[in-house]
Design a protein around this motif. Structure first.
Motif, PDB file in Angstrom:
ATOM      1  N   CYS A 170      -6.685   2.871   6.622  1.00 27.29           N
ATOM      2  CA  CYS A 170      -7.614   2.750   5.815  1.00 27.29           C
ATOM      3  C   CYS A 170      -8.217   1.186   5.978  1.00 27.29           C
ATOM      4  O   CYS A 170      -7.211   0.354   5.582  1.00 27.29           O
ATOM      5  CB  CYS A 170      -7.617   3.147   4.424  1.00 27.29           C
ATOM      6  SG  CYS A 170      -8.978   2.956   3.377  1.00 27.29           S
ATOM      7  N   GLY A 177     -12.093   3.726  -2.711  1.00 29.55           N
ATOM      8  CA  GLY A 177     -11.245   4.860  -3.086  1.00 29.55           C
ATOM      9  C   GLY A 177     -12.052   6.131  -2.945  1.00 29.55           C
ATOM     10  O   GLY A 177     -12.838   6.329  -2.094  1.00 29.55           O
ATOM     11  N   PHE A 180       1.025  -1.136  -0.184  1.00 29.54           N
ATOM     12  CA  PHE A 180      -0.090   0.016  -0.044  1.00 29.54           C
ATOM     13  C   PHE A 180       1.033   1.175  -0.113  1.00 29.54           C
ATOM     14  O   PHE A 180       1.265   1.798   1.157  1.00 29.54           O
ATOM     15  CB  PHE A 180      -0.923  -0.001   1.342  1.00 29.54           C
ATOM     16  CG  PHE A 180      -1.914   1.024   1.271  1.00 29.54           C
ATOM     17  CD1 PHE A 180      -2.862   1.210   0.443  1.00 29.54           C
ATOM     18  CD2 PHE A 180      -2.048   1.879   2.515  1.00 29.54           C
ATOM     19  CE1 PHE A 180      -3.732   2.207   0.409  1.00 29.54           C
ATOM     20  CE2 PHE A 180      -2.951   2.784   2.605  1.00 29.54           C
ATOM     21  CZ  PHE A 180      -3.917   2.889   1.412  1.00 29.54           C
ATOM     22  N   ARG A 239     -12.676  12.556   0.174  1.00 28.44           N
ATOM     23  CA  ARG A 239     -11.591  13.197   1.218  1.00 28.44           C
ATOM     24  C   ARG A 239     -10.958  14.663   0.206  1.00 28.44           C
ATOM     25  O   ARG A 239     -10.041  15.130   0.678  1.00 28.44           O
ATOM     26  CB  ARG A 239     -10.385  12.329   1.528  1.00 28.44           C
ATOM     27  CG  ARG A 239     -10.137  12.244   2.790  1.00 28.44           C
ATOM     28  CD  ARG A 239      -9.088  11.707   3.589  1.00 28.44           C
ATOM     29  NE  ARG A 239      -8.678  12.281   4.703  1.00 28.44           N
ATOM     30  CZ  ARG A 239      -7.752  12.349   5.566  1.00 28.44           C
ATOM     31  NH1 ARG A 239      -6.973  11.432   5.248  1.00 28.44           N
ATOM     32  NH2 ARG A 239      -7.517  13.125   6.440  1.00 28.44           N
ATOM     33  N   ILE A 254      -4.745  10.540  -1.317  1.00 27.51           N
ATOM     34  CA  ILE A 254      -3.770  10.051  -0.174  1.00 27.51           C
ATOM     35  C   ILE A 254      -4.021   8.765   0.136  1.00 27.51           C
ATOM     36  O   ILE A 254      -5.125   8.204   0.122  1.00 27.51           O
ATOM     37  CB  ILE A 254      -4.145  11.322   0.839  1.00 27.51           C
ATOM     38  CG1 ILE A 254      -3.593  11.219   2.158  1.00 27.51           C
ATOM     39  CG2 ILE A 254      -5.684  10.959   1.198  1.00 27.51           C
ATOM     40  CD1 ILE A 254      -3.968  12.301   3.108  1.00 27.51           C
ATOM     41  N   HIS A 255      -2.971   8.048   0.684  1.00 24.20           N
ATOM     42  CA  HIS A 255      -3.118   6.814   1.208  1.00 24.20           C
ATOM     43  C   HIS A 255      -3.014   6.775   2.794  1.00 24.20           C
ATOM     44  O   HIS A 255      -1.996   7.038   3.262  1.00 24.20           O
ATOM     45  CB  HIS A 255      -2.044   5.776   0.645  1.00 24.20           C
ATOM     46  CG  HIS A 255      -2.206   5.398  -0.764  1.00 24.20           C
ATOM     47  ND1 HIS A 255      -1.294   4.613  -1.540  1.00 24.20           N
ATOM     48  CD2 HIS A 255      -3.317   5.632  -1.538  1.00 24.20           C
ATOM     49  CE1 HIS A 255      -1.913   4.661  -2.887  1.00 24.20           C
ATOM     50  NE2 HIS A 255      -3.272   5.096  -2.944  1.00 24.20           N
ATOM     51  N   CYS A 256      -4.039   6.661   3.553  1.00 24.41           N
ATOM     52  CA  CYS A 256      -3.948   6.848   4.898  1.00 24.41           C
ATOM     53  C   CYS A 256      -3.669   5.413   5.493  1.00 24.41           C
ATOM     54  O   CYS A 256      -4.466   4.271   5.199  1.00 24.41           O
ATOM     55  CB  CYS A 256      -5.431   7.193   5.259  1.00 24.41           C
ATOM     56  SG  CYS A 256      -6.164   8.496   4.305  1.00 24.41           S
ATOM     57  N   HIS A 287     -13.840  13.659   4.893  1.00 21.95           N
ATOM     58  CA  HIS A 287     -13.147  12.976   5.901  1.00 21.95           C
ATOM     59  C   HIS A 287     -11.868  13.699   6.418  1.00 21.95           C
ATOM     60  O   HIS A 287     -10.822  13.961   5.722  1.00 21.95           O
ATOM     61  CB  HIS A 287     -12.694  11.709   5.557  1.00 21.95           C
ATOM     62  CG  HIS A 287     -11.648  10.713   6.221  1.00 21.95           C
ATOM     63  ND1 HIS A 287     -10.997   9.653   5.865  1.00 21.95           N
ATOM     64  CD2 HIS A 287     -11.273  11.080   7.536  1.00 21.95           C
ATOM     65  CE1 HIS A 287     -10.406   8.896   6.668  1.00 21.95           C
ATOM     66  NE2 HIS A 287     -10.477  10.020   7.646  1.00 21.95           N
ATOM     67  N   CYS A 297      -7.278   6.810  -4.732  1.00 25.20           N
ATOM     68  CA  CYS A 297      -7.416   8.150  -3.748  1.00 25.20           C
ATOM     69  C   CYS A 297      -6.534   9.062  -4.031  1.00 25.20           C
ATOM     70  O   CYS A 297      -5.299   8.765  -4.478  1.00 25.20           O
ATOM     71  CB  CYS A 297      -7.274   7.498  -2.496  1.00 25.20           C
ATOM     72  SG  CYS A 297      -8.677   6.436  -1.697  1.00 25.20           S
TER      73      CYS A 297
HETATM   74  S1  SF4 Z   1      -9.369   6.805   4.285  1.00 28.78           S
HETATM   75 FE1  SF4 Z   1     -10.461   7.287   2.099  1.00 28.78          FE
HETATM   76  S2  SF4 Z   1      -8.875   8.894   1.326  1.00 28.78           S
HETATM   77 FE2  SF4 Z   1      -7.847   7.541   2.728  1.00 28.78          FE
HETATM   78  S3  SF4 Z   1      -7.009   5.750   1.766  1.00 28.78           S
HETATM   79 FE3  SF4 Z   1      -9.022   5.066   2.683  1.00 28.78          FE
HETATM   80  S4  SF4 Z   1     -10.570   5.521   1.039  1.00 28.78           S
HETATM   81 FE4  SF4 Z   1      -8.543   6.694   0.424  1.00 28.78          FE
END
Ligand code: SF4
Ligand SMILES: *Cc1c(COP(=O)(O)O)cnc(C)c1O
Length: 333
Positions: free
Chosen positions: A124, A162, A47, A193, A119-121, A222, A117
């Protein structure tokens, strides 16, 4: 079908910004004076690291515990195997009636529109989701239309991923055009987001698309920390609200990011001041690799009580946990 003319030049702006996102964590760390953290990085995570320039610009240079940085930095601690943390913590696989559609709760279906996305949180719950086999192709979209049309209980369609706003305006129009004839749809909800991570995405083309829809519209953004908001975010939310979109914020309770009373109170106040009313505060979904972010339920309840003491009722979020098989997101208190 009449091709949309509102994409084109205007869309190039945000697409260009998205392509400029940080993909090399070491480069970002040196830009904010934190090269010393490079040793803790997981460089081989499946990821990968990703964060927009706009979001990263709100990080505090030199602060190794920056709450924005912590949400995106892939560290070796993610490799720890922790009991109870697995691949599908919220039971999504069981609620896939159609590929790319989840029908878990009464009256609402959620469409997995894209895997992408901005951004990669790291926490997640979709980080391990099998997107490749679950993309929203035209054939699947027709199938989804047929099953929504056949079920009059479905009043709300949620575009999720996503992040659905990584799709261009034309693609979004194709999705809503195909749903338009279904008489029992009342609301379109978008989970994104983007207003926070790439505010320029909320451009004239997107607003035109929203204005063309026959349904009430809800945007659930978010943000987990007050510092994720700035003037550009406020302007993007203002454009949405002026177009008649109801805007809410959902957050995840995250250790080292927002698990303090002051941080949460500030988040709720700031998100409202920027145009988004608090919606959910989620307990972490126990997805593999996210254990370092977990806050236990007892502490979460304590924090909720503290917010109730300090905030007006409409700024207190609903503290919830997702339980596989439950008919709704389960409140903790
Ligand atoms: S929390 Fe939302 S913006 Fe962040 S990686 Fe997951 S789906 Fe994407
Ligand atoms: C969270 C979620 C929803 C929306 O639930 P609300 O409580 O209405 O916000 C819908 N479908 C799925 C699959 C979800 O995970």
């Amino acid at each position: 079908m009449i091709p949309s003319s509102s994409g084109g030049e205007a869309a190039a702006g945000w697409k260009h910004s998205l392509r400029q996102a940080w993909r090399d964590p070491v480069a970002l760390l040196s830009a904010i004076g934190l090269e010393t953290l490079a040793g803790s990085l997981d460089r081989a995570s499946p990821f990968p690291f990703l964060v927009t320039r706009e979001f990263a610009a709100r990080m505090q240079p030199g602060n190794p515990r920056d709450p924005l940085l912590r949400q995106v930095l892939p560290t070796l601690t993610e490799r720890r195997q922790v009991e109870g943390f697995g691949a599908d913590p919220v039971g999504d696989q069981a609620s896939r009636r159609n590929p790319a559609m989840l029908h878990k709760y009464h009256g609402r279906v959620l469409l997995i529109t894209t895997a992408a996305c901005p951004i990669h949180c790291r926490y997640c719950f979709r980080r391990d989701y099998d997107y490749a086999s679950d993309r929203l192709s035209q054939g699947r979209l027709e199938h989804i239309r047929d099953s929504i049309a056949a079920d009059p209980s479905i009043a709300e369609v949620i575009l999720s991923g996503g992040d659905p706003l990584t799709l261009g305006d034309q693609r979004l129009r194709r999705i809503t055009d195909i749903l338009r004839p279904i008489p029992h749809i009342r609301r379109l909800r978008i989970h994104s987001r983007m207003p926070v991570t790439l505010p320029s995405r909320i451009d004239a083309g997107l607003i035109d698309w929203l204005a063309s829809l026959p349904w009430q519209q809800v945007m659930v953004i978010h943000a987990n920390h007050a510092r994720e908001f700035d003037r550009e975010v406020a302007e993007s939310l203002d454009r949405l609200r002026r177009a008649g979109v109801w805007v809410f914020n959902q957050a995840v309770l995250l250790a080292g990011v927002n698990d303090q009373e002051d941080a949460l109170v500030e988040l709720m106040e700031t998100s409202f001041a920027h145009g988004a009313a608090p919606y959910y505060l989620h307990l972490l979904d126990r997805v593999a690799g996210s254990a370092e972010f977990e806050v236990d339920a007892a502490r979460a309840r304590e924090l909720l009580c503290a917010m109730r003491v300090r905030l007006p009722g409409f700024l207190v979020p609903r503290l919830v946990r997702e339980q596989a098989g439950a008919a709704y997101k389960v409140p903790l208190l």
